[in-house]
Design a protein around this motif. Structure first.
Motif, short mmCIF file in Angstrom:
data_model
loop_
_atom_site.label_atom_id
_atom_site.label_comp_id
_atom_site.label_asym_id
_atom_site.label_seq_id
_atom_site.Cartn_x
_atom_site.Cartn_y
_atom_site.Cartn_z
N ASP A 1 62.04 54.01 3.41
CA ASP A 1 60.90 54.69 2.78
C ASP A 1 60.38 53.86 1.62
O ASP A 1 59.19 53.75 1.39
CB ASP A 1 61.30 56.07 2.27
N ARG B 1 56.88 47.68 9.39
CA ARG B 1 57.13 48.35 10.68
C ARG B 1 58.48 47.99 11.27
O ARG B 1 59.04 48.76 12.04
CB ARG B 1 56.00 48.01 11.65
N HIS B 2 59.03 46.82 10.91
CA HIS B 2 60.32 46.40 11.43
C HIS B 2 61.49 47.09 10.72
O HIS B 2 62.64 46.90 11.10
CB HIS B 2 60.46 44.88 11.35
N GLN B 3 61.21 47.89 9.68
CA GLN B 3 62.25 48.65 8.98
C GLN B 3 61.82 50.12 8.87
O GLN B 3 61.53 50.62 7.79
CB GLN B 3 62.50 48.07 7.59
N PRO B 4 61.79 50.83 9.99
CA PRO B 4 61.27 52.19 10.00
C PRO B 4 62.09 53.20 9.18
O PRO B 4 61.57 54.23 8.80
CB PRO B 4 61.26 52.57 11.48
N ASP B 5 63.34 52.88 8.89
CA ASP B 5 64.16 53.80 8.10
C ASP B 5 64.00 53.61 6.60
O ASP B 5 64.52 54.39 5.81
CB ASP B 5 65.64 53.65 8.47
N ALA C 1 54.15 51.94 6.27
CA ALA C 1 54.18 52.06 7.73
C ALA C 1 54.62 53.46 8.15
O ALA C 1 54.40 53.87 9.28
CB ALA C 1 55.11 51.02 8.33
N LYS C 2 55.22 54.20 7.24
CA LYS C 2 55.64 55.56 7.53
C LYS C 2 54.39 56.42 7.64
O LYS C 2 53.48 56.31 6.83
CB LYS C 2 56.53 56.11 6.42
N ASN D 1 57.02 51.83 1.56
CA ASN D 1 56.73 51.39 2.92
C ASN D 1 55.61 52.25 3.49
O ASN D 1 55.81 53.41 3.84
CB ASN D 1 57.99 51.51 3.79
#
Length: 99
Positions: free
Chosen positions: A54, A48-52, A75-76, A73
């Motif tokens: 994929d 979640r701390h790296q939303p960019d 969290a996407k 990831n």
């Protein structure tokens, strides 16, 4: 994506289809996680701390063997990935592929 890469990706997709016994018209996106798990180490974790981010792939030595490691990831809320048909990208949402 640059046009020059499309024939290269299509050739790779054709080779994967052939090696997996899939028809030429089969959209690989429907089988992408099966293929990934057969060919490499797949890690899925929420970042979640790296939303960019994929995901990514890299090579690592695991138990003395060079392995491809694919990280996704989770969290996407959805991931867009192209398959062998550049005009038909797939959107993967939790629960499976959707078009």
């Amino acid at each position: 994506m640059k046009e020059k890469y499309i024939p290269i990706i299509q050739k790779i997709a054709d080779d994967v289809r052939k090696s997996k016994g899939l028809d030429n018209g089969t959209i690989i996106g429907d089988y992408i996680f099966t293929v990934l798990q057969q060919e490499c180490v797949v890690m899925m974790r929420p970042l979640r701390h790296q939303p960019d981010l994929d995901g990514f792939s890299t090579e690592k030595i695991i138990k003395g063997e060079l392995k491809t490691v694919v990280f996704i990831n989770t969290a996407k809320s959805c991931l867009l990935y192209p398959d062998a048909h550049p005009a038909e990208p797939h959107v993967l949402k939790r629960g499976g592929p959707r078009r």
